[in-house]
Design an enzyme around this catalytic site. Structure first.
Site, PDB file in Angstrom:
ATOM      1  N   HIS A   1     101.167  86.214  98.939  1.00 35.31           N
ATOM      2  CA  HIS A   1      99.708  86.369  98.902  1.00 35.31           C
ATOM      3  C   HIS A   1      99.298  87.834  98.725  1.00 35.31           C
ATOM      4  O   HIS A   1      98.346  88.135  98.006  1.00 35.31           O
ATOM      5  CB  HIS A   1      99.091  85.766 100.171  1.00 35.31           C
TER       6      HIS A   1
ATOM      7  N   THR B   1     100.792  75.946  91.035  1.00 31.19           N
ATOM      8  CA  THR B   1     102.097  75.328  91.162  1.00 31.19           C
ATOM      9  C   THR B   1     102.911  75.644  89.908  1.00 31.19           C
ATOM     10  O   THR B   1     102.417  76.282  88.977  1.00 31.19           O
ATOM     11  CB  THR B   1     101.917  73.799  91.310  1.00 31.19           C
ATOM     12  N   ASP B   2     104.167  75.173  89.873  1.00 36.12           N
ATOM     13  CA  ASP B   2     105.016  75.377  88.695  1.00 36.12           C
ATOM     14  C   ASP B   2     104.369  74.702  87.475  1.00 36.12           C
ATOM     15  O   ASP B   2     103.510  73.826  87.639  1.00 36.12           O
ATOM     16  CB  ASP B   2     106.407  74.758  88.937  1.00 36.12           C
TER      17      ASP B   2
ATOM     18  N   PRO C   1      99.322  68.925  86.759  1.00 39.75           N
ATOM     19  CA  PRO C   1      98.021  69.515  86.418  1.00 39.75           C
ATOM     20  C   PRO C   1      98.091  71.009  86.113  1.00 39.75           C
ATOM     21  O   PRO C   1      97.146  71.576  85.554  1.00 39.75           O
ATOM     22  CB  PRO C   1      97.169  69.256  87.672  1.00 39.75           C
TER      23      PRO C   1
ATOM     24  N   GLN D   1      98.783  64.906  93.394  1.00 35.47           N
ATOM     25  CA  GLN D   1     100.160  65.301  93.698  1.00 35.47           C
ATOM     26  C   GLN D   1     100.604  64.756  95.056  1.00 35.47           C
ATOM     27  O   GLN D   1      99.786  64.305  95.856  1.00 35.47           O
ATOM     28  CB  GLN D   1     100.303  66.830  93.619  1.00 35.47           C
TER      29      GLN D   1
ATOM     30  N   ASP E   1      89.169  71.238  88.056  1.00 40.49           N
ATOM     31  CA  ASP E   1      90.276  71.718  87.224  1.00 40.49           C
ATOM     32  C   ASP E   1      89.992  73.158  86.756  1.00 40.49           C
ATOM     33  O   ASP E   1      88.963  73.410  86.112  1.00 40.49           O
ATOM     34  CB  ASP E   1      90.414  70.775  86.020  1.00 40.49           C
ATOM     35  N   GLY E   2      90.904  74.067  87.077  1.00 41.87           N
ATOM     36  CA  GLY E   2      90.737  75.468  86.697  1.00 41.87           C
ATOM     37  C   GLY E   2      90.722  75.675  85.192  1.00 41.87           C
ATOM     38  O   GLY E   2      90.121  76.642  84.699  1.00 41.87           O
TER      39      GLY E   2
ATOM     40  N   ASP F   1      97.081  81.326  90.808  1.00 39.62           N
ATOM     41  CA  ASP F   1      97.962  81.039  91.949  1.00 39.62           C
ATOM     42  C   ASP F   1      98.259  79.543  91.910  1.00 39.62           C
ATOM     43  O   ASP F   1      97.728  78.764  92.693  1.00 39.62           O
ATOM     44  CB  ASP F   1      97.220  81.438  93.236  1.00 39.62           C
TER      45      ASP F   1
HETATM   46  N1  SAM Z   1     102.251  79.824  96.041  1.00 40.96           N
HETATM   47  C1  SAM Z   1     102.537  78.633  95.365  1.00 40.96           C
HETATM   48  C2  SAM Z   1     103.708  78.726  94.428  1.00 40.96           C
HETATM   49  O1  SAM Z   1     103.871  79.703  93.695  1.00 40.96           O
HETATM   50  O2  SAM Z   1     104.520  77.797  94.411  1.00 40.96           O
HETATM   51  C3  SAM Z   1     101.322  78.051  94.791  1.00 40.96           C
HETATM   52  C4  SAM Z   1     100.476  77.557  95.926  1.00 40.96           C
HETATM   53  S1  SAM Z   1      98.963  76.861  95.616  1.00 40.96           S
HETATM   54  C5  SAM Z   1      99.002  75.694  96.902  1.00 40.96           C
HETATM   55  C6  SAM Z   1      99.087  75.961  94.089  1.00 40.96           C
HETATM   56  C7  SAM Z   1      97.833  75.137  93.822  1.00 40.96           C
HETATM   57  O3  SAM Z   1      97.621  75.006  92.414  1.00 40.96           O
HETATM   58  C8  SAM Z   1      97.843  73.711  94.384  1.00 40.96           C
HETATM   59  O4  SAM Z   1      96.981  73.626  95.478  1.00 40.96           O
HETATM   60  C9  SAM Z   1      97.380  72.842  93.197  1.00 40.96           C
HETATM   61  O5  SAM Z   1      96.457  71.841  93.583  1.00 40.96           O
HETATM   62  C10 SAM Z   1      96.757  73.882  92.295  1.00 40.96           C
HETATM   63  N2  SAM Z   1      96.623  73.501  90.875  1.00 40.96           N
HETATM   64  C11 SAM Z   1      97.559  72.972  90.064  1.00 40.96           C
HETATM   65  N3  SAM Z   1      97.039  72.757  88.843  1.00 40.96           N
HETATM   66  C12 SAM Z   1      95.736  73.187  88.868  1.00 40.96           C
HETATM   67  C13 SAM Z   1      94.675  73.233  87.925  1.00 40.96           C
HETATM   68  N4  SAM Z   1      94.830  72.775  86.663  1.00 40.96           N
HETATM   69  N5  SAM Z   1      93.474  73.728  88.319  1.00 40.96           N
HETATM   70  C14 SAM Z   1      93.295  74.201  89.588  1.00 40.96           C
HETATM   71  N6  SAM Z   1      94.264  74.157  90.524  1.00 40.96           N
HETATM   72  C15 SAM Z   1      95.464  73.672  90.181  1.00 40.96           C
END
Ligand code: SAM
Length: 282
Positions: free
Chosen positions: A65, A161-162, A166, A34, A140-141, A159
């Site tokens: 948080h 991203t939108d 990923p 990203q 990858d979660g 927690d």
């Molecule tokens: N608080 C934020 C919001 O609601 O907009 C989210 C913050 S946190 C930084 C989001 C994280 O999700 C990012 O660091 C991103 O790398 C992670 N992420 C996205 N897709 C993922 C996946 N498939 N597995 C694990 N982490 C993932």
């Protein structure tokens, strides 16, 4: 207004935007997954932006948080094992580790660069990263949950991203079913579920997918978050068991500091707005 002095996140579908006055952009990179930017703002401290979307600011991250962690942790009868999927800024991990019952908290973020930048610009959120109970993984979660054995975890906090890039699969029925299969008897998910003003379709689809994957008890809770679109955010709990009560005495006696969360806020966050009740009462 000089546009170069402002960071603006537009939400074209909602005809809305949110801006912060910035001093300077202090970092920008394209990671493997990203586009990452860090700004120093005039009044919100540092701001992390991923793929053009605001993620976290120094000033207001506590709402998110605290509400992504404490309501779920005070609802589960005895949360010992917690996974945070995403959450790379480490703020949710820090809140989870405030609970003495937690023996092991694993943060699984796909992008290590998010955590490395948080360590530089948001060191206060990373304050518990060296807690012996903390375990940081950069994978990858979706795969992590798919590969997990039954009864491996008590609470999964999503927690993310939108639902783009990923994170798309983190909002799917397949993912929720994999969560269901590796959660313990009283296990639950809590997932950030965007804005009830702008994203009711997404919330509805998420709740349907959670139900279809076996979770019989759902609860969406609400809290302010001025950084995110509409300023009004939500998290949705999906549980194998009843969600109508929580450990009120433990919440009242919480042995740690919070900025927003307390028992009254917990109760208030569970109140369902009229339009929300109408949409989801079957
Ligand atoms: N608080 C934020 C919001 O609601 O907009 C989210 C913050 S946190 C930084 C989001 C994280 O999700 C990012 O660091 C991103 O790398 C992670 N992420 C996205 N897709 C993922 C996946 N498939 N597995 C694990 N982490 C993932």
């Amino acid at each position: 207004m000089n546009p170069s002095q402002w960071f603006t996140e537009q939400v074209p579908a909602a005809g809305s935007a949110f801006s912060l006055k910035i001093k300077q952009k202090v970092h920008e990179e394209q990671s493997e997954f990203q586009h990452l930017e860090i700004y120093e703002t005039e009044t919100f401290g540092y701001l992390m932006v991923i793929d053009g979307c605001t993620m976290v600011s120094t000033r207001d991250n506590f709402f998110y948080h605290e509400m992504m962690s404490h309501p779920a942790l005070y609802t589960h009868p005895n949360p010992k094992r917690v996974w945070i999927i995403g959450g790379g800024d480490c703020g949710t991990l820090r809140e989870v580790l405030k609970h003495d019952s937690v023996e092991h908290a694993v943060q699984i973020d796909i992008d290590e660069r998010v955590t490395r930048l948080a360590e530089i610009y948001f060191p206060e959120l990373c304050a518990s990263n060296n807690d012996p109970r903390a375990d940081l993984k950069f994978i990858d979660g979706i795969k992590w949950v798919k590969d997990a054995a039954p009864n491996s975890v008590d609470i999964i906090i999503v927690d993310s991203t939108d639902p783009i890039g990923p994170a798309l699969g983190l909002f799917s029925e397949d993912f929720y079913r994999d969560c269901y299969n590796c959660l313990s008897e009283n296990g639950m998910i809590v997932q950030q579920s965007e804005s009830a003003l702008f994203n009711m379709t997404l919330i509805g689809e998420m709740r349907d997918a959670m139900s279809a994957s076996g979770f019989n008890h759902l609860q969406t809770l609400f809290f302010p978050q001025c950084l995110y679109p509409s300023g009004w955010w939500s998290a949705t709990l999906a549980s194998k068991t009843d969600l109508s009560t929580f450990r009120e005495q433990d919440s009242t006696d919480k042995p740690f500091e919070t900025i927003y969360y307390n028992i009254d806020i917990h109760k208030a966050s569970l109140a369902q707005p009229e339009f929300f009740k109408k949409a989801f009462t079957k």
